[in-house]
Design a protein around this motif. Structure first.
Motif, PDB file in Angstrom:
ATOM      1  N   GLY A   1       0.857  -1.184   0.000  1.00  0.00           N
ATOM      2  CA  GLY A   1       0.000   0.000   0.000  1.00  0.00           C
ATOM      3  C   GLY A   1       0.890   1.229   0.000  1.00  0.00           C
ATOM      4  N   GLY A   2       0.329   2.345  -0.470  1.00  0.00           N
ATOM      5  CA  GLY A   2       1.128   3.566  -0.588  1.00  0.00           C
ATOM      6  C   GLY A   2       1.360   4.243   0.752  1.00  0.00           C
ATOM      7  N   ILE A   3       2.226   5.241   0.713  1.00  0.00           N
ATOM      8  CA  ILE A   3       2.572   5.975   1.940  1.00  0.00           C
ATOM      9  C   ILE A   3       1.321   6.604   2.576  1.00  0.00           C
ATOM     10  N   GLY A   4       1.194   6.438   3.885  1.00  0.00           N
ATOM     11  CA  GLY A   4       0.084   7.042   4.630  1.00  0.00           C
ATOM     12  C   GLY A   4      -1.244   6.316   4.487  1.00  0.00           C
ATOM     13  N   GLN A   5      -1.262   5.199   3.757  1.00  0.00           N
ATOM     14  CA  GLN A   5      -2.543   4.488   3.574  1.00  0.00           C
ATOM     15  C   GLN A   5      -2.893   3.642   4.810  1.00  0.00           C
ATOM     16  N   GLY A   6      -1.874   3.269   5.579  1.00  0.00           N
ATOM     17  CA  GLY A   6      -2.146   2.542   6.829  1.00  0.00           C
ATOM     18  C   GLY A   6      -1.556   1.144   6.891  1.00  0.00           C
ATOM     19  N   LYS A   7      -0.570   0.838   6.037  1.00  0.00           N
ATOM     20  CA  LYS A   7      -0.051  -0.544   6.069  1.00  0.00           C
ATOM     21  C   LYS A   7       0.680  -0.855   7.370  1.00  0.00           C
ATOM     22  N   SER A   8       1.360   0.148   7.920  1.00  0.00           N
ATOM     23  CA  SER A   8       2.078  -0.080   9.161  1.00  0.00           C
ATOM     24  C   SER A   8       1.087  -0.252  10.326  1.00  0.00           C
ATOM     25  N   THR A   9       0.069   0.596  10.362  1.00  0.00           N
ATOM     26  CA  THR A   9      -0.978   0.483  11.386  1.00  0.00           C
ATOM     27  C   THR A   9      -1.657  -0.887  11.286  1.00  0.00           C
ATOM     28  N   ALA A  10      -1.979  -1.300  10.058  1.00  0.00           N
ATOM     29  CA  ALA A  10      -2.646  -2.593   9.860  1.00  0.00           C
ATOM     30  C   ALA A  10      -1.732  -3.743  10.299  1.00  0.00           C
TER      31      ALA A  10
ATOM     32  N   LYS B   1      -4.338  13.987   4.798  1.00  0.00           N
ATOM     33  CA  LYS B   1      -4.716  14.554   6.107  1.00  0.00           C
ATOM     34  C   LYS B   1      -3.956  13.841   7.234  1.00  0.00           C
ATOM     35  N   ARG B   2      -3.896  12.508   7.165  1.00  0.00           N
ATOM     36  CA  ARG B   2      -3.209  11.758   8.226  1.00  0.00           C
ATOM     37  C   ARG B   2      -1.711  12.079   8.241  1.00  0.00           C
ATOM     38  N   LEU B   3      -1.108  12.202   7.038  1.00  0.00           N
ATOM     39  CA  LEU B   3       0.335  12.492   6.980  1.00  0.00           C
ATOM     40  C   LEU B   3       0.634  13.896   7.513  1.00  0.00           C
TER      41      LEU B   3
ATOM     42  N   GLU C   1      -1.220  15.565   9.685  1.00  0.00           N
ATOM     43  CA  GLU C   1      -1.476  15.629  11.127  1.00  0.00           C
ATOM     44  C   GLU C   1      -0.468  14.855  11.961  1.00  0.00           C
ATOM     45  N   THR C   2      -0.037  13.691  11.453  1.00  0.00           N
ATOM     46  CA  THR C   2       0.779  12.835  12.325  1.00  0.00           C
ATOM     47  C   THR C   2       2.265  12.856  11.980  1.00  0.00           C
ATOM     48  N   ARG C   3       2.627  13.311  10.783  1.00  0.00           N
ATOM     49  CA  ARG C   3       4.056  13.289  10.437  1.00  0.00           C
ATOM     50  C   ARG C   3       4.614  14.684  10.241  1.00  0.00           C
ATOM     51  N   ASN C   4       3.764  15.693  10.472  1.00  0.00           N
ATOM     52  CA  ASN C   4       4.246  17.059  10.328  1.00  0.00           C
ATOM     53  C   ASN C   4       4.672  17.409   8.909  1.00  0.00           C
TER      54      ASN C   4
ATOM     55  N   GLU D   1      -9.816  -1.715   2.994  1.00  0.00           N
ATOM     56  CA  GLU D   1     -10.152  -0.285   2.945  1.00  0.00           C
ATOM     57  C   GLU D   1      -9.877   0.320   4.319  1.00  0.00           C
ATOM     58  N   ASN D   2      -9.193   1.464   4.336  1.00  0.00           N
ATOM     59  CA  ASN D   2      -8.868   2.101   5.618  1.00  0.00           C
ATOM     60  C   ASN D   2      -9.335   3.552   5.633  1.00  0.00           C
ATOM     61  N   ASN D   3     -10.658   3.711   5.506  1.00  0.00           N
ATOM     62  CA  ASN D   3     -11.220   5.065   5.479  1.00  0.00           C
ATOM     63  C   ASN D   3     -12.031   5.366   6.731  1.00  0.00           C
ATOM     64  N   GLY D   4     -11.978   4.449   7.716  1.00  0.00           N
ATOM     65  CA  GLY D   4     -12.791   4.667   8.913  1.00  0.00           C
ATOM     66  C   GLY D   4     -11.932   4.729  10.157  1.00  0.00           C
ATOM     67  N   THR D   5     -12.465   4.183  11.238  1.00  0.00           N
ATOM     68  CA  THR D   5     -11.735   4.218  12.510  1.00  0.00           C
ATOM     69  C   THR D   5     -10.777   3.025  12.581  1.00  0.00           C
ATOM     70  N   LEU D   6      -9.956   3.009  13.639  1.00  0.00           N
ATOM     71  CA  LEU D   6      -9.065   1.865  13.838  1.00  0.00           C
ATOM     72  C   LEU D   6      -9.877   0.592  14.092  1.00  0.00           C
ATOM     73  N   GLU D   7     -11.038   0.746  14.757  1.00  0.00           N
ATOM     74  CA  GLU D   7     -11.907  -0.421  14.988  1.00  0.00           C
ATOM     75  C   GLU D   7     -12.405  -0.980  13.651  1.00  0.00           C
TER      76      GLU D   7
HETATM   77  N1  LIG Z   1      -7.923   4.083  10.555  1.00  0.00           N
HETATM   78  C1  LIG Z   1      -7.128   5.060  11.019  1.00  0.00           C
HETATM   79  N2  LIG Z   1      -7.600   6.011  11.826  1.00  0.00           N
HETATM   80  C2  LIG Z   1      -6.832   7.025  12.289  1.00  0.00           C
HETATM   81  N3  LIG Z   1      -5.523   7.180  11.975  1.00  0.00           N
HETATM   82  C3  LIG Z   1      -4.985   6.250  11.169  1.00  0.00           C
HETATM   83  C4  LIG Z   1      -5.734   5.153  10.649  1.00  0.00           C
HETATM   84  N4  LIG Z   1      -4.926   4.402   9.865  1.00  0.00           N
HETATM   85  C5  LIG Z   1      -3.715   5.004   9.897  1.00  0.00           C
HETATM   86  N5  LIG Z   1      -3.752   6.121  10.673  1.00  0.00           N
HETATM   87  C6  LIG Z   1      -2.639   7.064  10.943  1.00  0.00           C
HETATM   88  O1  LIG Z   1      -2.188   7.549   9.677  1.00  0.00           O
HETATM   89  C7  LIG Z   1      -0.778   7.660   9.644  1.00  0.00           C
HETATM   90  C8  LIG Z   1      -0.245   6.823   8.453  1.00  0.00           C
HETATM   91  O2  LIG Z   1      -0.495   5.450   8.711  1.00  0.00           O
HETATM   92  P1  LIG Z   1       0.661   4.347   8.592  1.00  0.00           P
HETATM   93  O3  LIG Z   1       1.916   4.830   9.234  1.00  0.00           O
HETATM   94  O4  LIG Z   1       0.089   3.073   9.070  1.00  0.00           O
HETATM   95  O5  LIG Z   1       0.786   4.356   7.009  1.00  0.00           O
HETATM   96  P2  LIG Z   1       1.801   3.551   6.095  1.00  0.00           P
HETATM   97  O6  LIG Z   1       1.012   3.087   4.928  1.00  0.00           O
HETATM   98  O7  LIG Z   1       2.496   2.510   6.878  1.00  0.00           O
HETATM   99  O8  LIG Z   1       2.809   4.706   5.682  1.00  0.00           O
HETATM  100  P3  LIG Z   1       4.402   4.607   5.347  1.00  0.00           P
HETATM  101  O9  LIG Z   1       4.530   4.099   3.973  1.00  0.00           O
HETATM  102  O10 LIG Z   1       4.871   5.995   5.487  1.00  0.00           O
HETATM  103  O11 LIG Z   1       5.039   3.725   6.373  1.00  0.00           O
HETATM  104  C9  LIG Z   1      -0.271   7.145  10.992  1.00  0.00           C
HETATM  105  O12 LIG Z   1       0.031   8.222  11.806  1.00  0.00           O
HETATM  106  C10 LIG Z   1      -1.437   6.351  11.561  1.00  0.00           C
HETATM  107  O13 LIG Z   1      -1.495   6.416  12.967  1.00  0.00           O
END
Ligand SMILES: Nc1ncnc2c1ncn2[C@@H]1O[C@H](COP(=O)(O)OP(=O)(O)OP(=O)(O)O)[C@@H](O)[C@H]1O
Ligand SMILES: CC(C)(COP(=O)(O)OP(=O)(O)OC[C@H]1O[C@@H](n2cnc3c(N)ncnc32)[C@H](O)[C@@H]1O)[C@@H](O)C(=O)NCCC(=O)NCCS
Length: 231
Positions: free
Chosen positions: A20-29, A165-167, A169-172, A208-214
């Motif tokens: 998945g691309g940067i900021g899409q949430g692969k690390s969170t997942a 928006k996530r990038l 807010e969370t990565r400055n 799909e990662n367009n909602g909450t962490l839950e």
């Molecule tokens: N469902 C979600 N709800 C709220 N914030 C989220 C959610 N998913 C991801 N985030 C936040 O969005 C930011 C980007 O997510 P994450 O680091 O998982 O992306 P990534 O695809 O791994 O990016 P990279 O390629 O830079 O490693 C993080 O700060 C993460 O906490």
């Protein structure tokens, strides 16, 4: 009673690729898969790639001979300055391709060794665990040709506006910089061409990662238990 074949199937340890691309949430997942959903390990290809650049290694010698001593950290002759190297390769696709050609084979070797070691440990413990899964997180795993290591390839996807928006807010990151980094990866397999990859079987599930962490956790849980998510 279960047949031996059924038992083997039940006990098989799977390796799951998460792209998945940067900021899409692969690390969170990937982290959720281990912390909340029973997967046994999370391998992060970015950090493994960094370990390839250990001072004095063959990879460092190869990278210096390709890019010159300008990418060495000041005052050293065996330590790569990743930020300097990044400036060159992120600015020009062809330069990145030269670097990937050197680095990816080393990363694949390390990955295979780590996966083998985890498998051996797991076999020793002989856990009767139907969801024994190793997670490999790598944006570029299809381009790098690592799919032969994997039993499933999932791509995590969020709308561009959400990712930006996530990038921010969370990565400055400035909005423009976040957009630039997202665009950079659009030509990568499994990021910019998801429909074609699903059709060809390169990707076995889209998360799909367009909602909450839950919501994300629920989608991951469903994918684990859906046979269609696996090769
Ligand atoms: N469902 C979600 N709800 C709220 N914030 C989220 C959610 N998913 C991801 N985030 C936040 O969005 C930011 C980007 O997510 P994450 O680091 O998982 O992306 P990534 O695809 O791994 O990016 P990279 O390629 O830079 O490693 C993080 O700060 C993460 O906490
Ligand atoms: C260029 C390098 C030295 C920059 O290192 P640095 O620590 O500054 O950045 P980092 O590695 O954290 O990467 C920043 C972002 O770019 C992404 N990225 C890195 N390499 C690539 C690539 N070849 N293609 C697409 N995205 C990439 C990462 O996934 C991450 O989201 C480093 O990224 C690298 O060696 N890249 C080539 C190897 C590679 O493909 N690594 C990715 C996983 S194996």
């Amino acid at each position: 009673m279960k047949s031996t074949a059924e038992e083997k199937q039940h006990q098989k340890l799977k390796v799951l690729g998460v792209c998945g691309g940067i900021g899409q949430g692969k690390s969170t997942a990937s982290k959720l898969l281990v912390s909340d959903l029973g997967c046994i390990a999370h391998l992060d290809a970015d950090s493994i790639a960094h370990s390839v650049y250990s001072p004095g290694s063959q990879a460092v010698k190869d990278v210096v001979s390709e890019f010159g001593s300008r990418i060495l950290a000041e005052g050293t002759n065996d330590t790569i300055d990743r930020k300097e190297l990044g400036k060159i390769v992120f600015a020009e696709r062809n330069e990145m391709a030269r670097l990937e050609k050197i680095v990816w084979p080393h990363v694949k070797t390390l990955l295979s060794e780590k996966i083998e070691a985890l498998k051996l440990d797991w076999e020793k413990e002989k856990k009767d665990d139907a969801t024994a899964i190793i997670v490999l997180e790598a944006a570029i795993l299809l381009d790098a040709g690592w799919d032969d290591l994997l039993d499933g390839v999932w791509t995590v996807r969020a709308p561009k506006s959400t990712a930006v928006k996530r990038l921010v807010e969370t990565r400055n990151l400035a909005e423009e910089e976040a957009e630039k980094r997202i665009s950079y990866q659009n030509s990568s397999r499994g990021i910019g061409n998801i429909d074609a990859e699903i059709k060809s079987g390169g990707i076995t599930a889209v998360i799909e990662n367009n909602g909450t962490l839950e919501d994300l956790k629920e989608s991951l849980k469903n994918a684990i238990h859906d046979p269609k998510s696996w090769k």
